[in-house]
Scaffold this motif. Structure first.
Motif, mmCIF file in Angstrom:
data_model
loop_
_atom_site.group_PDB
_atom_site.id
_atom_site.type_symbol
_atom_site.label_atom_id
_atom_site.label_comp_id
_atom_site.label_asym_id
_atom_site.label_seq_id
_atom_site.Cartn_x
_atom_site.Cartn_y
_atom_site.Cartn_z
ATOM 1 N N ALA A 1 45.861 47.606 39.328
ATOM 2 C CA ALA A 1 46.348 47.973 40.660
ATOM 3 C C ALA A 1 46.597 46.765 41.551
ATOM 4 O O ALA A 1 47.241 46.897 42.593
ATOM 5 N N ASP A 2 46.122 45.601 41.180
ATOM 6 C CA ASP A 2 46.239 44.450 42.077
ATOM 7 C C ASP A 2 47.676 44.169 42.486
ATOM 8 O O ASP A 2 47.947 43.834 43.643
ATOM 9 N N PHE A 3 48.609 44.298 41.549
ATOM 10 C CA PHE A 3 50.006 43.974 41.895
ATOM 11 C C PHE A 3 50.562 44.916 42.954
ATOM 12 O O PHE A 3 51.491 44.554 43.673
ATOM 13 N N ASP B 1 36.754 38.073 38.312
ATOM 14 C CA ASP B 1 37.934 38.116 37.437
ATOM 15 C C ASP B 1 39.139 37.475 38.128
ATOM 16 O O ASP B 1 39.960 36.825 37.469
ATOM 17 N N HIS B 2 39.277 37.688 39.437
ATOM 18 C CA HIS B 2 40.493 37.229 40.137
ATOM 19 C C HIS B 2 40.680 35.718 40.062
ATOM 20 O O HIS B 2 41.744 35.254 39.646
ATOM 21 N N PRO B 3 39.673 34.894 40.440
ATOM 22 C CA PRO B 3 39.890 33.442 40.332
ATOM 23 C C PRO B 3 40.043 32.961 38.890
ATOM 24 O O PRO B 3 40.766 32.005 38.637
ATOM 25 N N GLY C 1 35.463 47.918 36.657
ATOM 26 C CA GLY C 1 35.120 47.467 37.993
ATOM 27 C C GLY C 1 35.939 48.040 39.130
ATOM 28 O O GLY C 1 35.530 47.951 40.287
ATOM 29 N N GLU C 2 37.130 48.589 38.840
ATOM 30 C CA GLU C 2 37.985 49.024 39.944
ATOM 31 C C GLU C 2 38.444 50.461 39.743
ATOM 32 O O GLU C 2 39.577 50.812 40.059
ATOM 33 N N SER C 3 37.559 51.286 39.214
ATOM 34 C CA SER C 3 37.920 52.684 38.945
ATOM 35 C C SER C 3 36.780 53.625 39.309
ATOM 36 O O SER C 3 36.526 54.619 38.620
HETATM 37 ZN ZN LIG Z 1 41.469 43.258 40.797
#
Ligand SMILES: [Zn+2]
Length: 238
Positions: A13-15, A124-126, A44-46
Motif C-alpha cells: 500500500a505504500d505507493f 523495512d522502509h529505510p 505488519g500493515e494488515s
Molecule cells: Zn510500508
C-alpha cells in the motif's frame, strides 16, 4: 516511445499513500509507471484483516494483492509487480537485488520514487530505500553486465513517511496533484485493510497542497511532498 518511471514500494500500500498522486499525474500524461511491491505488508500493515477470525497469511497476501491491483488500475500504473519478499522484517535477497538492477536497465526510468532514509516506526522502509538506491548505482556501473546500456542518472525522490518529523524527512519538492486528486482518493479507498489511514492521508495531501500554493503563485489544493536525494540540475533559475 513513452517516458518511464519506477516506484519501489516496501509494502503493497505504500505507493498509494505516498506516491499515488505522482503516479496518476504522470500516467495521465502518457508515462509508463512501473510499481514494484517488494512485499504485501502481510504481517505488519494488515491489522484489520488479521482481526477477522480464521485469517491466514496466504489470504492476507491475496487480499492485499487484490487491493493493490485495484488501486494501481485506478492510478493508471503500467506494470505492478509483487515480489513477495516477506515483511517485518523484509528479506532483501541478493537475487532480488539483481532483479531490481535488471529492471532499472530494462526500463531506464526518468525518475525513481522510494522510501525515506529513516523511519523509526518501520525498519523495512529505510532498508528498502538503501536497497533501491544501491541497485540504481549498480545499474549505472559499466562493469556490471558489460555490453548492456548502463543506467543514466535518474533523480530519486523519497516518499513522505508516516511521521516525517521523527524520520529526519523534510520535503524539498512539492508536487501539485490537484488534477488527479480524485484518482488518488479513489485508489486510497481501494486499501480496505487500512481504512484508518484514508482520512489521515487526505489531510496530508491538503496540507502539502496548501504549502505548495504558499511556495508558488498557483492555486494548488492537493499536494504530495518528496525529499530529493541528489541536487536538482537546472538550465535556468527562473
Ligand atoms: Zn510500508
Amino acid at each position: 516511445m513513452s517516458q518511464t518511471a519506477l516506484v519501489v514500494s516496501a509494502h503493497s500500500a505504500d505507493f498509494v499513500w505516498r506516491a499515488g498522486g505522482a503516479i496518476a499525474l504522470h500516467a495521465a500524461r502518457g508515462w509508463q509507471v512501473t510499481v514494484v511491491c517488494l512485499s504485501y505488508g502481510e504481517r505488519g500493515e494488515s491489522a484489520k484483516l488479521w482481526r477477522q477470525p480464521g485469517m491466514t497469511l496466504e489470504r492476507v497476501k491475496q487480499e492485499r494483492e487484490a487491493e493493490a491491483r485495484r488501486a494501481a488500475e485506478v492510478l493508471g500504473v503500467h506494470d505492478i509487480q509483487f515480489w513477495d519478499l516477506g515483511d517485518y522484517p523484509i528479506n532483501l535477497t541478493e537475487a532480488a537485488f539483481y532483479r531490481l538492477v535488471d529492471l532499472y536497465r530494462a526500463l531506464h526510468p526518468r525518475f525513481v520514487l522510494t522510501h525515506s532514509k529513516e523511519d523509526i516506526y518501520n525498519h523495512d522502509h529505510p532498508r528498502v530505500t538503501e536497497f533501491a538506491q544501491h541497485a540504481r548505482i549498480t545499474a549505472q556501473a559499466h562493469g556490471h553486465n558489460p555490453g548492456q546500456k548502463v543506467l543514466g542518472a535518474p533523480p530519486v525522490f523519497l516518499f513522505e513517511p508516516h511521521q516525517p518529523e521523527q524520520c529526519e524527512w523534510k520535503p524539498d519538492v512539492l508536487l501539485d496533484i490537484s488534477p488527479v486528486w480524485e484518482k488518488k482518493r479513489a485508489a486510497i479507498e481501494c486499501m480496505a485493510g487500512q481504512e484508518h489511514l484514508w482520512e489521515y492521508y487526505t489531510r496530508v495531501a491538503l496540507q502539502r497542497g496548501a504549502q505548495a500554493a504558499r511556495n508558488s503563485d498557483k492555486a494548488i489544493k492537493w499536494g504530495e511532498g518528496y525529499q530529493s536525494v541528489f541536487p536538482h540540475v537546472l538550465d535556468s533559475l527562473g
